[in-house]
Scaffold this active site. Structure first.
Site, short mmCIF file in Angstrom:
data_model
loop_
_atom_site.label_atom_id
_atom_site.label_comp_id
_atom_site.label_asym_id
_atom_site.label_seq_id
_atom_site.Cartn_x
_atom_site.Cartn_y
_atom_site.Cartn_z
CB SER A 141 -0.94 -0.03 1.20
OG SER A 141 -0.33 0.43 2.37
CG HIS B 282 -1.09 -4.99 4.55
ND1 HIS B 282 -0.54 -4.25 5.56
CD2 HIS B 282 -0.55 -4.52 3.40
CE1 HIS B 282 0.30 -3.36 5.06
NE2 HIS B 282 0.30 -3.50 3.75
CD GLU C 189 -0.17 -1.44 9.19
OE1 GLU C 189 0.41 -1.05 10.22
OE2 GLU C 189 0.30 -1.33 8.05
CD GLU D 122 2.37 -4.87 7.89
OE1 GLU D 122 1.91 -4.50 8.99
OE2 GLU D 122 2.82 -4.10 7.03
CG ASP E 154 -1.35 2.47 8.56
OD1 ASP E 154 -1.97 3.47 8.13
OD2 ASP E 154 -0.37 1.97 7.98
CD GLU F 272 1.23 4.31 9.68
OE1 GLU F 272 1.47 3.75 10.76
OE2 GLU F 272 1.63 3.89 8.59
CG ASP G 85 3.21 5.19 5.82
OD1 ASP G 85 4.25 5.39 5.19
OD2 ASP G 85 2.61 4.08 5.75
CE LYS H 76 5.85 2.10 5.79
NZ LYS H 76 4.59 2.26 5.04
CG HIS I 212 7.22 -3.66 9.10
ND1 HIS I 212 6.59 -4.87 9.21
CD2 HIS I 212 6.26 -2.73 9.32
CE1 HIS I 212 5.32 -4.69 9.48
NE2 HIS I 212 5.08 -3.41 9.55
CE LYS J 252 3.37 0.67 10.22
NZ LYS J 252 2.06 0.98 9.72
P1 PGA Z 1 3.12 -1.17 2.96
O1 PGA Z 1 2.21 -0.76 4.19
O2 PGA Z 1 4.45 -1.58 3.46
O3 PGA Z 1 2.34 -2.27 2.31
O4 PGA Z 1 3.18 0.06 2.08
C1 PGA Z 1 2.70 -0.45 5.45
C2 PGA Z 1 2.08 0.81 5.98
O5 PGA Z 1 1.18 1.39 5.33
O6 PGA Z 1 2.49 1.29 7.03
ZN ZN Z 2 1.01 3.11 6.81
#
Ligand code: PGA
Ligand code: ZN
Length: 427
Positions: free
Chosen positions: A39, A152, A161, A204, A241, A284, A311, A336, A364, A387
């Site tokens: 995503s 996910h 999430e 995840e 999230d 998030e 994010d 990230k 991650h 996270k």
């Molecule tokens: P992604 O999602 O690693 O699939 O982009 C993780 C997140 O949105 O935090």
């Molecule tokens: Zn996110």
């Protein structure tokens, strides 16, 4: 001095190819792999994929080629400690604003491997190399994603999430014990209520139950925490999230939440009511990634007691972060490294966020490998949070397990962020 840089294809946790890079110095070695999102934010740096038939178009042989034939010759002979220079050279070699020529997957693997080789050459752990010796290290509070939805999971949950944050612990090890206990109790809760199908897991490692509403998921979390012997809102907080860009209809300008279309104002009120009903400590990506003003409104409204986390909003990009700071769009920033492509840019982003009073959550991706670099980045930055998925599945536990080792190595010299991480907010 860097003697060699090389790359190969390995598989990630979704069974897709990714880039692993190795950097060899005269007396040190570093290896790192690029993770991959599902995503993704609109403004992320670009992963180079081969296209074509092999691996359904997801091959990385061009990215591997770029490391071995374009990046490696330029880095040989350089001092591995010159991270900023090395990252700058790779950006120059790429020459695009989003690393689409060489591939952010190629560049990030090398960038991280360089740091690991430099730490190894210096004979210190990576977190110490990044964070400097002396001073107290902080073990981050983990945000563990134990119910998966959105992009996910193959269920109908709107939010991506549903996480627990075991803040009421004295050590990181104790936090992990609490998380594992709740994770197992949740399995029981879901089985009792939805049958065995509910305990299949998502990308995840969290369960992917056939639920229809976000509140159902939060209720299950609450029950699992209580039945495990803890008090929701005390030892264990919740984190969400939303990943709202993925349920935003850009044409109709509405958010589809639990099958109902909500305007941006209605969605804002929905978040406020959730925060009043459940011990939610952070949210998030609550809105579409281009709507800085909606984020700012929510931050003004509940930012004194909840972390609003950018994010997809920031994509670890300093320019996007600056815009967020101007708007007051959030009080926390996700990090990230592969969203931006180099360690230097990611560290600059993290420091800018902290300097401006934002919390940093090291993260991650949903596609991961056994690589544990982010554990070291979190400790090196003295970030309050990490996270990295459920307390299950090897690519997730690898990060938590590395933090257990780091805590042991620091033997009493480190503080577990726990409640401190949220100080001034929920506490
Ligand atoms: P992604 O999602 O690693 O699939 O982009 C993780 C997140 O949105 O935090
Ligand atoms: Zn996110």
């Amino acid at each position: 001095v860097i003697e060699d840089v090389r790359a190969r294809m390995i598989l990630d946790s979704r069974g897709n190819p990714t880039v692993e890079a190795e950097v060899v110095t005269r007396s040190g070695f570093g290896r790192a792999a690029a993770p991959a999102g599902a995503s993704k934010g609109l403004h992320e740096a670009i992963e180079l994929r081969d296209g074509g038939k092999e691996f359904n178009g997801k091959g990385v042989s061009r990215a591997v080629y770029n490391v071995n034939n374009i990046i490696a010759p330029r880095l040989r002979g350089l001092d591995s400690r010159k991270q900023r220079l090395i990252d700058f050279i790779m950006c120059q070699l790429d020459g695009t604003p989003n690393k689409s020529r060489l591939g952010a997957n190629a560049i990030v693997a090398v960038s991280l491997a360089v740091a690991k080789a430099a730490a190894d050459t210096a004979g210190v752990p990576l977190y110490e190399y990044l964070g400097g010796a002396g001073g107290t290290f902080i073990l981050p509070a983990p945000l563990l994603n134990i119910i998966n939805g959105g992009a996910h999971a193959g269920n109908e949950l709107t939010f991506q999430e549903f996480m627990i944050v075991p803040v009421g612990a004295d050590t990181f090890a104790e936090a992990i014990r609490i998380a594992a206990e709740v994770y197992h109790m949740l399995k029981q809760v879901l089985k009792d209520r939805y049958g065995a199908i509910a305990v299949n897991v998502g990308d995840e490692g969290g369960y992917a139950p056939p639920m229809k509403s976000n509140r159902e998921a939060l209720d299950a979390l609450r029950e699992a925490v209580s039945r495990a012997g803890y008090t929701p809102g005390n030892e264990v907080l919740f984190a969400l999230d939303a990943a709202a860009s993925h349920f935003y209809d850009t044409e109709k300008n509405v958010y589809i939440v639990d099958d109902r279309p909500l305007t941006r104002d209605e969605l804002l009120e929905y978040y406020v009511s959730l925060v009043n009903e459940y011990p939610i400590a952070s949210i998030e990506d609550p809105f579409y990634e281009e709507d800085f003003e909606a984020h700012a409104e929510l931050t003004r409204r509940i930012g004194n007691r909840v972390l609003i986390v950018g994010d997809d909003l920031y994509v670890t990009n300093l320019e996007r972060l600056k815009k967020g700071i101007e708007h007051g769009a959030s009080n926390a920033a996700l990090l990230k490294v592969n969203q931006i492509g180099t360690l230097t840019e990611a560290m600059d982003y993290a420091r800018a966020a902290m300097y401006n009073g934002m919390r940093v959550i090291v993260s991650h991706r949903s596609g991961e490998t056994e690589d544990t670099t982010i554990s070291h980045i979190a400790v090196g930055l003295r970030a309050g949070f990490i996270k990295t998925g459920a307390p299950a599945r090897g690519e997730r536990t690898a990060k938590y397990n590395e933090l257990l080792r780091i805590e042991e190595e620091l033997a009493g010299d480190a503080i577990y962020a726990g409640k401190l991480a949220y100080k001034g907010l929920v506490y």
